[in-house]
Design a protein around this motif. Structure first.
Motif, short mmCIF file in Angstrom:
data_model
loop_
_atom_site.label_atom_id
_atom_site.label_comp_id
_atom_site.label_asym_id
_atom_site.label_seq_id
_atom_site.Cartn_x
_atom_site.Cartn_y
_atom_site.Cartn_z
N SER A 282 0.80 -1.23 0.00
CA SER A 282 0.00 0.00 0.00
C SER A 282 0.83 1.27 0.00
O SER A 282 0.46 2.26 -0.61
N THR A 322 -11.06 -0.75 -12.90
CA THR A 322 -9.79 -0.70 -12.19
C THR A 322 -8.88 0.32 -12.87
O THR A 322 -9.14 0.77 -13.99
N THR A 323 -7.82 0.68 -12.18
CA THR A 323 -6.73 1.44 -12.78
C THR A 323 -5.53 0.52 -12.91
O THR A 323 -5.51 -0.59 -12.36
N TRP A 326 -3.80 -0.90 -9.55
CA TRP A 326 -4.44 -1.83 -8.63
C TRP A 326 -4.24 -3.24 -9.16
O TRP A 326 -4.31 -3.47 -10.38
N TRP A 329 -6.17 -4.90 -12.07
CA TRP A 329 -5.84 -4.72 -13.49
C TRP A 329 -5.10 -5.96 -13.99
O TRP A 329 -5.44 -6.51 -15.04
N SER A 372 -16.34 -2.69 -6.68
CA SER A 372 -15.87 -2.51 -5.31
C SER A 372 -17.02 -2.05 -4.42
O SER A 372 -18.01 -1.48 -4.91
N GLY A 400 -11.74 -5.47 -2.73
CA GLY A 400 -11.07 -4.25 -2.28
C GLY A 400 -11.37 -3.89 -0.84
O GLY A 400 -10.58 -3.19 -0.20
N THR A 428 -2.89 -7.86 -3.27
CA THR A 428 -1.72 -7.62 -4.10
C THR A 428 -0.64 -8.66 -3.81
O THR A 428 0.12 -9.04 -4.69
N THR A 620 -6.79 5.57 -0.19
CA THR A 620 -5.71 5.31 -1.14
C THR A 620 -6.28 5.52 -2.55
O THR A 620 -7.49 5.62 -2.74
N ASN A 622 -6.53 3.36 -4.68
CA ASN A 622 -7.28 2.17 -5.05
C ASN A 622 -8.61 2.07 -4.32
O ASN A 622 -9.27 1.03 -4.34
N THR A 644 0.72 6.99 -1.97
CA THR A 644 -0.49 6.39 -2.52
C THR A 644 -1.76 6.99 -1.93
O THR A 644 -2.86 6.56 -2.29
#
Length: 669
Positions: A282, A322-323, A326, A329, A372, A400, A428, A620, A622, A644
């Motif tokens: 994070s 998503t980006t 994260w 993705w 999410s 998430g 992650t 964050t 995310n 972040t």
């Protein structure tokens, strides 16, 4: 036949037709077993881990040029321990990108593999499988022309675009390691990551549309590039995929980068655990840890999730908002390995309104949707004005953060009854799921049905005792190895950082950091928050998510965050609940109603000492609440803010709550 869906549960309409049930039948035939339920299959997958791994390799259809010599090495006891990490499928040679493309090219080369759009459904692009292969070949040839090969790092700061996808696939084809960061991340966050991994090539996107506005990031990115060039001797080329003009003539355009001799796509054959990408912890309190994932490791773990947990296949269309910053993705991209079509969306999910995300599901024939709790809560508050029929949609996956029973029930009241909603937890750390759903199990509102196959999940108390069957709250642990355990943490001292991150709390056992409990009656799970954010007034431990589930019931509240406050001279911790209300100011009446509901639905021990109004909640990028930083601020400690945090300025508001009076905990009454 499946049991009927009720108001507080959902069941897959045809569990006997799903891939996981086909897998169950295969296992029964192969081993002379009579496993009938998911829980029986789960138990077998954990107790007979080696046999499960062999069957999964075959069932998921891994493409390789050399088969594995065994499931794991280097010795016969490799699967009996988690640390050091076992070497999975030694002797196998394969390629991540070849596995991403093989199923789709074999099944339907002229069908669409990727659909991508800009914000609000603008500028749609559709690539067939054959076109995706050819474009990947162009990018791979261009990387090779720059001397990029096995082990080199390629970094991107881009939106969720076709270009980002092609960079990943090209990196995989040549054996390079990709790392991605969202375009809206600040310079500090980008540098905290890329100064550590020292990329050879950097892709940036300098012109971005978000929330209806065009943002020029050249000033920010110019500063990042200057600092990277100064500190990273390996950085040779910077490419802007936007087509913007730069005063810095050393920054190439995408067209210039791709202006190389065309060649057919080649796939470097590498070991199963050869790295494919680097993700990050994070980083909310300082430089993030660089988590290295193996290509085969991530591939097989994610295929397992998709096939056996989500029932995804070659006729599916998967859309995950998503980006590129994260892990979802990376997860989304792996759906290509099943021959499924994926949808990429670049921009704000709330523009022009949250409704558009639902319209997109209808327009694109999405069968499997990833979202999410934060977005579902925003959609609930905004209200869906025109609910389409959603003829194709089968499953919705929420990840998430914990998903409250309130949001479950709202979803069930708005979306078609045939559509399943499953909440999952993972991370992650393993770029996949730990506990989630199965088509063979009912989904009870507010619960996660069961661990994924092959995941030896238990719940431990602080003394390392397994309490999962008592209904008590504790720490989520994993007691046997799984494919997508990170290869290492990048950089000096990475192995020791890795060990401390997961194996320090309970030596030799993966401590994930989630605070959970198992519901004895249903055998489902509740995720109550992060272990390091557990609220502990009067020695009674509970998760912040328990309070969030109550607050979700109040339409007057837009958002909230709960933390424990214990200052140097305090004898006990008190719970602070901060509310962001739709129409300020926060009234005493609303405070009283929330307290009463918490007391009635949870207990008097859960009632916060103070319920306070704030203007904003820190998150964050995310979309996760930053509870640990708020806790530092209200406890009078200096909050170490990493790169972040999406809105770090919001933390200043919490400084005024440092001197709140200590209220005796109800837990002692």
């Amino acid at each position: 036949m499946a049991p009927p869906t009720t108001t507080n549960s959902w069941q897959h309409p045809s569990p006997h037709l799903t891939r996981v049930d086909a897998f169950r039948r295969q296992v029964n035939r192969r081993y002379g077993l009579s496993l009938e339920t998911y829980h029986e299959l789960l138990r077998w997958s954990v107790t007979e881990l080696e046999a499960f791994c062999r069957e999964l390799w075959t069932f998921c259809g891994v493409v390789c040029s050399a088969p594995p010599e065994r499931v794991a090495g280097p010795d016969d006891g490799a699967l009996d321990r988690m640390w050091p990490r076992p070497n999975w499928f030694p002797g196998a040679r394969l390629n991540f990108t070849e596995n991403m493309l093989a199923a789709g090219l074999a099944a339907h080369p002229d069908a669409v593999a990727v659909s991508a759009c800009r914000e609000g459904g603008a500028a749609w692009r559709h690539l067939t499988w054959a076109r995706l292969r050819d474009e990947t070949a162009r990018y791979a040839a261009a990387l090779r022309s720059l001397g990029v090969g096995q082990g080199d790092r390629v970094a991107v700061v881009t939106t969720n675009s076709v270009e980002a996808l092609l960079v990943l696939l090209a990196c995989g084809s040549v054996g390079a390691i990709m790392s991605s960061t969202a375009s809206d991340m600040g310079a500090k966050g980008i540098l905290e990551r890329y100064l550590q991994i020292r990329p050879k090539v950097l892709f940036v996107e300098s012109r971005v549309v978000y929330n209806g506005k065009t943002h020029d990031h050249r000033e920010k990115l110019g500063g990042v590039v200057a600092q990277l060039r100064k500190a990273v001797a390996e950085l040779e080329v910077v490419i802007d995929v936007s087509g913007s003009s730069w005063s810095d003539g050393r920054i190439k355009s995408l067209d210039n980068f791709l202006d190389v001799r065309t060649e057919s796509l080649r796939f470097a054959q590498v070991p199963f655990d050869h790295p494919i990408y680097i993700l990050y912890s994070s980083g909310t309190t300082g430089p993030p840890k660089c988590i290295v994932h193996g290509g085969g490791s991530a591939l097989l773990q994610q295929k397992k999730d998709f096939i056996l947990g989500f029932d995804l296949g070659p006729d599916s269309t998967y859309y995950q908002y998503t980006t590129t910053g994260w892990m979802m993705w990376n997860y989304l991209i792996s759906a290509l390995s099943l021959g499924a079509r994926i949808v990429l969306y670049d921009g704000s999910p709330l523009y022009p309104s949250p409704d558009y995300q639902v319209q997109l599901l209808q327009e694109q024939g999405v069968t499997h949707y990833g979202t999410s709790p934060k977005f579902l809560a925003a959609l609930k508050q905004a209200g869906i004005k025109n609910m389409p029929p959603l003829d194709s949609l089968q499953m919705t996956l929420s990840t998430g953060a914990p998903l409250s029973a309130e949001i479950f029930e709202w979803f069930r009241s708005i979306f078609p009854s045939k559509v399943g909603l499953v909440s999952a937890t993972g991370g992650t750390d393993l770029v996949a799921g730990i506990i989630g759903g199965s088509p063979l199990l009912p989904v009870h509102h507010g619960e996660l049905p069961a661990p994924s196959l092959g995941m030896a999940v238990e719940i431990w108390d602080a003394n390392g005792k397994n309490i999962e069957d008592t209904g008590e709250k504790g720490d989520l642990v994993i007691t046997k190895p799984f494919f997508s355990m990170p290869i290492t943490f990048w950089g000096e001292g990475g192995e020791e950082k890795y060990r401390k991150a997961y194996f320090d709390t309970f030596p030799g056992v993966w401590h994930h950091g989630d605070f959970v409990r198992k519901i004895v009656k249903t055998q489902g799970y509740e995720v109550l928050g992060r272990s390091d954010g557990v609220l502990n007034p009067g020695g009674v431990r509970f998760g912040a998510a328990e309070l969030y589930g109550i607050v979700d019931q109040f339409s007057e509240v837009q958002d909230c965050i709960a933390v424990g406050q214990r200052r140097k001279l305090d004898a006990d911790e008190q719970v602070l609940l901060f509310l962001k209300v739709k129409t300020p100011p926060l009234s005493d009446g609303l405070r009283d109603r929330i307290r009463t509901t918490i007391r009635k639905q949870l207990s008097s021990r859960h009632v916060p000492a103070h319920i306070l109004e704030v203007q904003d909640i820190p998150y964050t990028m995310n979309g996760k609440r930053i509870e640990n930083l708020v806790k530092d601020v209200v406890c009078g400690r200096t909050a170490k803010v990493g790169g972040t945090a999406a809105n770090p300025e919001s933390l200043e508001e919490y400084e005024k709550f440092v001197d709140l009076p200590l209220v005796q905990s109800s837990a002692k009454l």
